[in-house]
Design a protein around this motif. Structure first.
Motif, PDB file in Angstrom:
ATOM      1  N   ASP A  45       9.784   4.915   4.354  1.00 45.13           N
ATOM      2  CA  ASP A  45       9.449   6.158   3.286  1.00 45.13           C
ATOM      3  C   ASP A  45       9.884   7.723   3.936  1.00 45.13           C
ATOM      4  O   ASP A  45      10.689   8.055   3.197  1.00 45.13           O
ATOM      5  CB  ASP A  45       8.510   6.576   3.120  1.00 45.13           C
ATOM      6  CG  ASP A  45       7.471   6.630   3.224  1.00 45.13           C
ATOM      7  OD1 ASP A  45       7.168   6.327   4.146  1.00 45.13           O
ATOM      8  OD2 ASP A  45       6.878   8.365   2.483  1.00 45.13           O
ATOM      9  N   LEU A  46      10.123   8.227   5.140  1.00 43.51           N
ATOM     10  CA  LEU A  46      10.228   8.937   5.282  1.00 43.51           C
ATOM     11  C   LEU A  46      11.549   9.059   6.133  1.00 43.51           C
ATOM     12  O   LEU A  46      12.470   7.636   6.815  1.00 43.51           O
ATOM     13  CB  LEU A  46       9.528   9.278   6.949  1.00 43.51           C
ATOM     14  CG  LEU A  46       8.340   9.613   6.557  1.00 43.51           C
ATOM     15  CD1 LEU A  46       7.184   9.640   7.731  1.00 43.51           C
ATOM     16  CD2 LEU A  46       7.901  10.305   5.792  1.00 43.51           C
ATOM     17  N   SER A  59      -0.621  10.416  12.248  1.00 42.36           N
ATOM     18  CA  SER A  59      -0.653   9.604  13.024  1.00 42.36           C
ATOM     19  C   SER A  59       0.906   8.549  13.499  1.00 42.36           C
ATOM     20  O   SER A  59       1.799   8.773  12.998  1.00 42.36           O
ATOM     21  CB  SER A  59      -0.844   7.937  12.640  1.00 42.36           C
ATOM     22  OG  SER A  59      -0.841   7.680  12.090  1.00 42.36           O
ATOM     23  N   SER A  60       1.483   8.345  14.758  1.00 44.62           N
ATOM     24  CA  SER A  60       2.281   7.114  14.930  1.00 44.62           C
ATOM     25  C   SER A  60       2.577   6.245  14.015  1.00 44.62           C
ATOM     26  O   SER A  60       4.375   6.699  13.350  1.00 44.62           O
ATOM     27  CB  SER A  60       2.309   7.027  16.515  1.00 44.62           C
ATOM     28  OG  SER A  60       2.682   7.905  17.631  1.00 44.62           O
ATOM     29  N   GLY A  61       2.079   5.898  13.550  1.00 45.52           N
ATOM     30  CA  GLY A  61       2.016   4.909  12.623  1.00 45.52           C
ATOM     31  C   GLY A  61       2.939   5.149  11.373  1.00 45.52           C
ATOM     32  O   GLY A  61       3.626   4.180  11.166  1.00 45.52           O
ATOM     33  N   ARG A  62       1.659   6.596  10.990  1.00 49.69           N
ATOM     34  CA  ARG A  62       2.614   6.723   9.692  1.00 49.69           C
ATOM     35  C   ARG A  62       3.748   7.646   9.920  1.00 49.69           C
ATOM     36  O   ARG A  62       5.510   7.337   9.015  1.00 49.69           O
ATOM     37  CB  ARG A  62       1.895   8.632   9.753  1.00 49.69           C
ATOM     38  CG  ARG A  62       1.893   9.027   7.771  1.00 49.69           C
ATOM     39  CD  ARG A  62       1.925   7.743   7.010  1.00 49.69           C
ATOM     40  NE  ARG A  62       2.295   8.729   5.869  1.00 49.69           N
ATOM     41  CZ  ARG A  62       3.988   8.687   5.276  1.00 49.69           C
ATOM     42  NH1 ARG A  62       4.871   7.563   5.973  1.00 49.69           N
ATOM     43  NH2 ARG A  62       3.658   8.743   4.334  1.00 49.69           N
ATOM     44  N   ARG A 115       1.065  -1.209   0.017  1.00 49.38           N
ATOM     45  CA  ARG A 115       0.138   0.169   0.055  1.00 49.38           C
ATOM     46  C   ARG A 115       0.845   1.467   0.011  1.00 49.38           C
ATOM     47  O   ARG A 115       2.088   0.882  -0.088  1.00 49.38           O
ATOM     48  CB  ARG A 115      -0.474   0.427   1.044  1.00 49.38           C
ATOM     49  CG  ARG A 115      -2.204  -1.007   1.579  1.00 49.38           C
ATOM     50  CD  ARG A 115      -2.399  -0.917   2.544  1.00 49.38           C
ATOM     51  NE  ARG A 115      -3.353  -0.008   2.759  1.00 49.38           N
ATOM     52  CZ  ARG A 115      -4.036   0.182   3.565  1.00 49.38           C
ATOM     53  NH1 ARG A 115      -4.340  -0.359   4.869  1.00 49.38           N
ATOM     54  NH2 ARG A 115      -4.612   1.880   3.957  1.00 49.38           N
ATOM     55  N   ARG A 116       0.873   1.809  -0.702  1.00 46.15           N
ATOM     56  CA  ARG A 116       0.835   3.731  -0.833  1.00 46.15           C
ATOM     57  C   ARG A 116       0.994   3.990   0.909  1.00 46.15           C
ATOM     58  O   ARG A 116       0.210   4.036   1.245  1.00 46.15           O
ATOM     59  CB  ARG A 116       0.593   4.473  -1.944  1.00 46.15           C
ATOM     60  CG  ARG A 116       0.846   4.150  -3.287  1.00 46.15           C
ATOM     61  CD  ARG A 116       0.835   4.818  -4.133  1.00 46.15           C
ATOM     62  NE  ARG A 116       1.901   4.735  -5.594  1.00 46.15           N
ATOM     63  CZ  ARG A 116       1.082   5.946  -6.378  1.00 46.15           C
ATOM     64  NH1 ARG A 116       0.579   7.001  -6.170  1.00 46.15           N
ATOM     65  NH2 ARG A 116       1.718   5.123  -8.101  1.00 46.15           N
ATOM     66  N   PRO A 117       2.113   4.582   0.862  1.00 44.12           N
ATOM     67  CA  PRO A 117       2.121   6.177   2.770  1.00 44.12           C
ATOM     68  C   PRO A 117       0.652   6.871   2.201  1.00 44.12           C
ATOM     69  O   PRO A 117       0.800   7.306   1.192  1.00 44.12           O
ATOM     70  CB  PRO A 117       3.344   6.059   3.243  1.00 44.12           C
ATOM     71  CG  PRO A 117       4.278   5.184   1.890  1.00 44.12           C
ATOM     72  CD  PRO A 117       3.292   5.109   0.636  1.00 44.12           C
ATOM     73  N   ARG A 176      11.848  13.942  11.311  1.00 45.18           N
ATOM     74  CA  ARG A 176      11.598  13.218   9.762  1.00 45.18           C
ATOM     75  C   ARG A 176      11.633  14.127   8.551  1.00 45.18           C
ATOM     76  O   ARG A 176      12.172  15.299   8.759  1.00 45.18           O
ATOM     77  CB  ARG A 176       9.897  13.162   9.688  1.00 45.18           C
ATOM     78  CG  ARG A 176       9.642  11.881  10.781  1.00 45.18           C
ATOM     79  CD  ARG A 176      10.124  10.498  11.032  1.00 45.18           C
ATOM     80  NE  ARG A 176       9.874   9.469  11.906  1.00 45.18           N
ATOM     81  CZ  ARG A 176      10.536   9.766  12.799  1.00 45.18           C
ATOM     82  NH1 ARG A 176      11.826  10.197  13.589  1.00 45.18           N
ATOM     83  NH2 ARG A 176       9.941   8.514  14.039  1.00 45.18           N
ATOM     84  N   MET A 177      11.922  13.685   7.573  1.00 44.15           N
ATOM     85  CA  MET A 177      12.482  13.978   6.591  1.00 44.15           C
ATOM     86  C   MET A 177      11.406  13.626   4.578  1.00 44.15           C
ATOM     87  O   MET A 177      11.087  11.930   5.412  1.00 44.15           O
ATOM     88  CB  MET A 177      13.656  13.911   5.538  1.00 44.15           C
ATOM     89  CG  MET A 177      14.628  15.509   6.762  1.00 44.15           C
ATOM     90  SD  MET A 177      16.062  15.629   5.769  1.00 44.15           S
ATOM     91  CE  MET A 177      16.548  14.649   4.874  1.00 44.15           C
TER      92      MET A 177
END
Length: 346
Positions: free
Chosen positions: A35-36, A27-30, A3-5, A44-45
């Motif tokens: 990908d980050l 969210s924390s999961g994201r 699945r795409r982020p 994060r970047m």
């Protein structure tokens, strides 16, 4: 199929802190998504999407690598700034990149990649505290303790950055004398304004007086190199290639060229300006960087300018990086031969 982020809010920008993301509803999961990128703790970047089909084949691999490293250092600086205490200041090589100074590739590599063959780890981003007991610490950082009397803090791209003259002095342990001269030339260079109009010293990143003041502001590592480089810095050199050629011809015993010279026809019509010139011998030296090749508009302007110079009886020598790297011998020989044909004698 993976699945795409989930897309991130545009307001977060390219680099952001975990706290900023949470406030924006991420969210924390994201934030744990593969990908980050995680350049520093709590940051994060977004990943960089590179389209190989759009790469410019006319740009040399080394130039392309340097551009990529400079962009990545800038991105990481923005990321670090999201979690850095307000008093921290970017200095040394990182500040030089943020000011757009022409950093040599070997130092750019050292900041992010280190020297794998010599088992030297990456230097990391240069960040400093002023008049503090301890330097900043953390993965991906090179911390410094500096006296406030030796650093003037300015704002650059919204970041706290050491002033260009101070950065020049900070780079002494990391660069050669000639590299320090090239950096100094870039700092004092006064760019042209629209319509070829000359700018003023306010348009430059710094002045020779500011470089001199930075040299004596306090105890400097590499002071000997700074003292040798300072009197060789000139206003008017627009690129490291021009600086390299200027230094080479002087060391070869040729006259020192004038820099950033207006070229005017006999009737007073402006023709343009040239990087290096010997007005006494009616000789112009043009150092043509990549933009002269890849910009159609620049290419057309060059053709018109050189035709006008020929009509005025001026000799134009056109040099490229091939005449200056890895050896300046070809450039020196071409300039010496042209000077002798014009009547100069050693």
């Amino acid at each position: 199929m993976a699945r795409r982020p989930r897309p991130l809010p545009d307001a977060l920008g390219d680099a952001f802190s975990v706290e900023q993301a949470r406030v924006a509803g991420v969210s924390s999961g994201r934030l744990r998504g593969s990908d980050l990128l995680r350049p520093f703790r709590g940051t994060r970047m977004r990943p960089i999407c590179v389209d190989d089909d759009t790469s410019d084949d006319d740009v040399s691999p080394m130039m392309r690598e340097a551009n990529a490293l400079q962009a990545e250092i800038g991105r990481r600086a923005q990321a670090l700034a999201t979690v850095a205490p307000p008093a921290w200041v970017f200095t040394h090589a990182t500040a030089a990149v943020l000011w757009g100074l022409p950093m040599p590739l070997h130092l750019l590599r050292l900041v992010l990649d280190g020297e794998p063959r010599a088992a030297i780890p990456p230097r990391g981003l240069d960040i400093a505290t002023l008049d503090a007991r301890r330097a900043p610490r953390g993965s991906g950082m090179c911390g410094h303790q500096l006296k406030s009397t030796m650093v003037s803090v300015r704002s650059r791209h919204g970041l706290r950055v050491a002033d260009p003259a101070g950065v020049w002095a900070q780079l002494a342990p990391l660069l050669t004398i000639d590299e320090l001269i090239a950096i100094g030339d870039a700092i004092v260079h006064i760019p042209r304004r629209r319509g070829m109009k000359r700018g003023t010293s306010r348009d430059a990143l710094g002045t020779p007086a500011e470089l001199a003041a930075a040299l004596v502001a306090g105890r400097r590592e590499g002071i000997g190199k700074l003292r040798e480089a300072l009197p060789r810095i000139r206003v008017g050199s627009a690129s490291p290639g021009e600086t390299r050629i200027r230094l080479a011809v002087v060391r070869a015993g040729l006259p020192e060229p004038d820099l950033d010279v207006d070229v005017v026809a006999a009737d007073g019509t402006p023709i343009g300006y040239t990087e290096l010139a010997y007005p006494r011998w009616r000789l112009l030296v043009e150092y043509e960087g990549d933009h002269h090749r890849v910009s159609r508009a620049q290419w057309n302007r060059d053709i018109e300018k050189h035709a006008a110079c020929a009509a005025e009886g001026l000799t134009v020598i056109r040099l490229t990086s091939a005449h200056a790297y890895p050896s300046t011998g070809p450039a020196v020989r071409r300039i010496r031969d042209a000077l002798q044909r014009a009547g100069w004698h050693p």
